[in-house]
Design an enzyme around this catalytic site. Structure first.
Site, PDB file in Angstrom:
ATOM      1  CE  LYS A 111      18.586 -35.543   7.921  1.00  0.00           C
ATOM      2  NZ  LYS A 111      17.432 -34.994   8.702  1.00  0.00           N
ATOM      3  CD  GLU A 121      20.284 -50.498  14.320  1.00  0.00           C
ATOM      4  OE1 GLU A 121      19.054 -50.291  14.450  1.00  0.00           O
ATOM      5  OE2 GLU A 121      21.108 -50.351  15.221  1.00  0.00           O
ATOM      6  CB  CYS A 140      15.819 -51.173  14.335  1.00  0.00           C
ATOM      7  SG  CYS A 140      15.694 -49.651  13.397  1.00  0.00           S
ATOM      8  CD  GLU A 194      11.012 -52.169  10.620  1.00  0.00           C
ATOM      9  OE1 GLU A 194      11.715 -52.184  11.646  1.00  0.00           O
ATOM     10  OE2 GLU A 194      11.369 -51.617   9.551  1.00  0.00           O
TER      11      GLU A 194
END
Length: 537
Positions: free
Chosen positions: A201, A274, A308, A406
Site C-alpha cells: 500500500k 522504521e 527519517c 521531529e
C-alpha cells in the site's frame, strides 16, 4: 584550511524557472502511462494525486476498498504458493535483471519521484542508488542467506540437525510518501526473493513511483500476482493490510507504528517498523570544519529534510563553533531551490501544505521563545506553494517544540558543547534512536564515540548515506525509532520462518542398550562433560 583561505559563499540563489521546452508533468504522466501502471490495481472508487511543485493534479487513480484489499491478498496467496517453489537462484535472477533495468531506465523513475515528492533530482537519485544496491546485494546473496544450514546435534554423529528457512507467506507492506521508490520496492525485494508474495500500500500522493517499480519488476520476470498494490486512504486501507498480512513491514510515524504493532501483536504476526528520528550530528574539536560544513548541508537538507535519517540537531564543540557556523550558514544560504526535472537544484519542495505548516510552526515557536535564525526561515511561494528555505537556528532550548519534536523538514538547530561526555549525553537524551553522525579527524575517537550513541546507525564523517548504503549491514532504529532491521541477513531472514529438522540415528534419546534410567543419566552426564572438554558448542 584557514579562515583566510576559506571560500566566500554568499546569498540565496534559487534556480531560475525551467527553460522553455523542458519536460512538464503532462509530458511525463500521460494517460497511457497511468493506465499501464494501474493495471491490476483493484478499486471501485476514484482518487487522485498531486505534484508538490505546483499543487496541480498529476493523475486520476483507482481507489481500493477493504474488499479490494481482501481480494489482493487472496490473489497473492495463490501466486505465492507457486512462487515459493521456484528455486531461489531463479528468484534472485529476477532481482539482477531488475537492477539492470532500473539503471537503464532511471530517467523515467527520476521524473516520477520528483513530480510526486518535490525533491531535487540528485536527491531522487539517492533512491535509484539504494534500490540498485539492494537488488544487487540480495540478487547475489539470497541463496547463501536462505540455504539450509547444518548444526551440531544434541549428540554429535547421532543427531543430524538442519535449519531450513521458509517464506512467511504474504507480506503486508505500508509505504510512506517521502521515499516512494526505495521504501516500496527496496523493502519488497528481500521479501520477494525469500519466496513471499507482497501486498503493497503506497501513499496515494506518491503511488505512481511505486507502481512503476512494480511494473519494472514484472518486466524483469516477477509473476504479476506475486506483488499486489492497493491504493487508498491510510486509516481505511492500512488496517486492512495489517489485518491480512502474515508479516507486516511499515515505515512511518512512531504513533502509527505503535498502532500497527498493536494490531499485529493481537494476531501474533511479526512486524518490522522504521519510525521517526530526531537525529544528532556531533562536530568534535578536531574535525575538518570545511568538510563538516559541507556534510551538514547534505545531512540536514537532502530531500528538504523529509527523511527519517536526516540530521535535525547539530552539536559543535565550542572551540570550533563560530568557524563551523559561519561556513555552514554560508553554504546553506547559497543553496539553489528549484523544481525543474533536471539536475542542478540543491533542494526541492516540501511535499504538502501540512508539512509546510509544521515547519513554519516549529520555526515560529522557536523564534518567539528567543531562538535566532542564522539562515533561511522563510517560505518561498515565488518558487512553488510548499517551498521553504533551508533553515539554521541557534539558541534553541528545551522549552521550544523544535528541540525535541521531529520536524521532518529543512530545519536544523545548532548547539555548542564543551566535553565529549556532555555531548554524548545530550545526543542520547531523546526518545528516538535512529541515526547519528560524528565528525572527527581521529578515527579511533570516532569509533569510540559512535559506540556510545544509542542509535541504530552511526556515520563517521558522513551524515547518513555511508551506513544506509552499506547493505550488508543492518539498518534500523532503537527506542521509539522502531523494531527490526532492513538490509543484510536480518533484512531478509525477518521475512522467513526458521525450521529445525533433527534426524536421530542409531540410538534414541532415551535409555537403550540395556541401560536403566540411572545408568542412562550417568552416561549422559559423562557425555556432557566430554563435550565441554572437547569444546563442542
Amino acid at each position: 584550511m584557514t579562515d583566510a583561505q576559506a571560500p566566500e559563499i554568499t546569498g540565496t540563489n534559487p534556480l531560475a524557472p525551467a527553460p522553455a521546452g523542458a519536460r512538464t508533468a503532462a509530458d511525463v504522466v500521460t494517460p497511457e502511462l497511468v493506465a499501464q501502471l494501474t493495471k491490476g490495481v483493484a478499486g471501485s472508487g476514484r482518487t487522485a494525486n498531486h505534484t508538490p511543485f505546483t499543487g496541480e493534479k498529476l493523475a486520476d487513480l483507482p481507489e481500493s476498498t477493504p474488499e479490494d484489499v481482501t481480494g489482493a491478498f487472496e490473489r497473492a496467496r495463490a501466486a505465492q504458493a507457486v512462487w515459493a517453489r521456484v528455486p531461489v537462484r531463479q528468484r534472485a535472477a529476477v532481482l539482477l535483471r531488475f537492477h539492470d533495468l532500473v539503471l537503464e531506465r532511471q530517467a523515467e523513475v527520476l521524473d516520477l519521484i520528483q513530480l510526486e515528492t518535490g525533491k531535487a533530482r540528485l536527491h531522487a537519485h539517492e533512491e535509484v542508488q539504494a534500490v540498485a544496491v539492494a537488488a544487487r546485494h540480495y540478487g547475489r546473496k539470497a541463496p547463501a542467506y536462505l540455504r539450509a544450514k547444518r548444526h551440531t546435534g544434541a549428540i554429535p554423529t547421532l543427531t543430524k540437525v538442519t535449519e531450513l528457512r521458509h517464506p512467511r507467506g504474504v507480506v503486508g507492506q505500508i509505504v510512506p510518501w517521502n521515499y516512494p521508490f526505495e521504501l516500496s520496492v527496496g523493502d519488497a525485494l528481500p521479501a520477494l526473493v525469500a519466496g513471499n508474495a507482497v501486498v503493497m500500500k503506497p501513499d496515494t500522493e506518491s503511488c505512481l513511483t511505486a507502481l512503476w517499480a512494480r511494473d519494472l519488476l514484472i518486466e524483469a520476470g516477477l509473476p504479476a500476482d506475486v506483488l499486489q498494490a492497493v491504493i487508498g486512504v491510510g486509516p481505511v486501507i492500512g488496517p486492512e493490510v495489517v489485518k491480512h498480512g502474515d508479516y507486516v513491514s511499515f515505515t512511518g510515524s512512531t504513533r502509527t507504528g505503535r498502532e500497527v504493532a498493536t494490531v499485529a501483536a493481537d494476531r501474533l504476526v511479526g512486524v518490522s517498523l522504521e519510525l521517526g528520528g530526531k537525529n544528532a550530528m556531533l562536530v568534535l574539536e578536531d574535525a575538518d570544519i570545511e568538510k563538516a560544513a559541507a556534510g551538514a548541508v547534505r545531512a540536514c537538507f537532502s530531500s528538504a529534510g523529509q527523511l527519517c535519517v536526516s540530521i535535525e540537531r547539530l552539536y559543535v564543540h565550542e572551540s570550533v563553533a563560530d568557524a563551523f557556523l559561519d561556513r555552514f550558514a554560508a553554504r546553506t544560504r547559497a543553496m539553489r531551490l528549484g523544481s525543474a526535472l533536471a539536475y542542478g537544484a540543491d533542494m526541492g519542495s516540501l511535499v504538502s501544505g501540512h508539512q509546510l505548516e509544521t515547519v513554519k510552526r516549529h520555526v515560529e515557536d522557536a523564534v518567539d521563545k528567543g531562538a535566532r535564525i542564522v539562515a533561511g526561515g522563510v517560505a518561498r511561494p515565488d518558487i512553488g506553494p510548499y517551498f521553504y528555505e533551508p533553515t539554521v537556528l541557534e539558541g534553541v532550548t528545551d522549552a521550544m517544540t523544535l528541540c525535541c519534536e521531529e520536524t521532518f523538514g529543512p530545519v536544523v538547530s545548532v548547539y555548542r558543547f564543551k566535553t565529549l561526555d556532555e555531548v554524548v549525553d545530550r545526543a542520547n537524551a531523546t526518545s528516538y534512536g535512529l541515526n547519528s553522525s560524528v565528525w572527527t579527524g581521529n578515527a579511533r575517537l570516532g569509533r569510540e564515540t559512535a559506540a556510545r550513541l544509542r542509535t541504530g546507525t552511526v556515520n563517521i564523517n558522513e551524515g547518513y548515506a555511508s551506513a544506509y548504503g552499506s547493505v550488508q549491514s543492518p539498518m534500523g532504529g532503537m527506542k521509539d525509532s522502531g523494531l527490526g532491521r532492513r538490509h543484510g541477513s536480518e533484512g531478509i531472514l525477518k521475512y522467513t520462518e526458521a525450521q529445525t529438522v533433527a534426524h536421530q540415528r542409531l540410538l534414541p534419546m532415551a535409555p537403550s542398550l540395556g541401560m536403566d534410567d540411572a545408568k542412562y543419566a550417568a552416561f549422559m552426564s559423562r557425555s556432557l562433560r566430554l563435550m565441554k572438554a572437547f569444546r563442542f558448542r
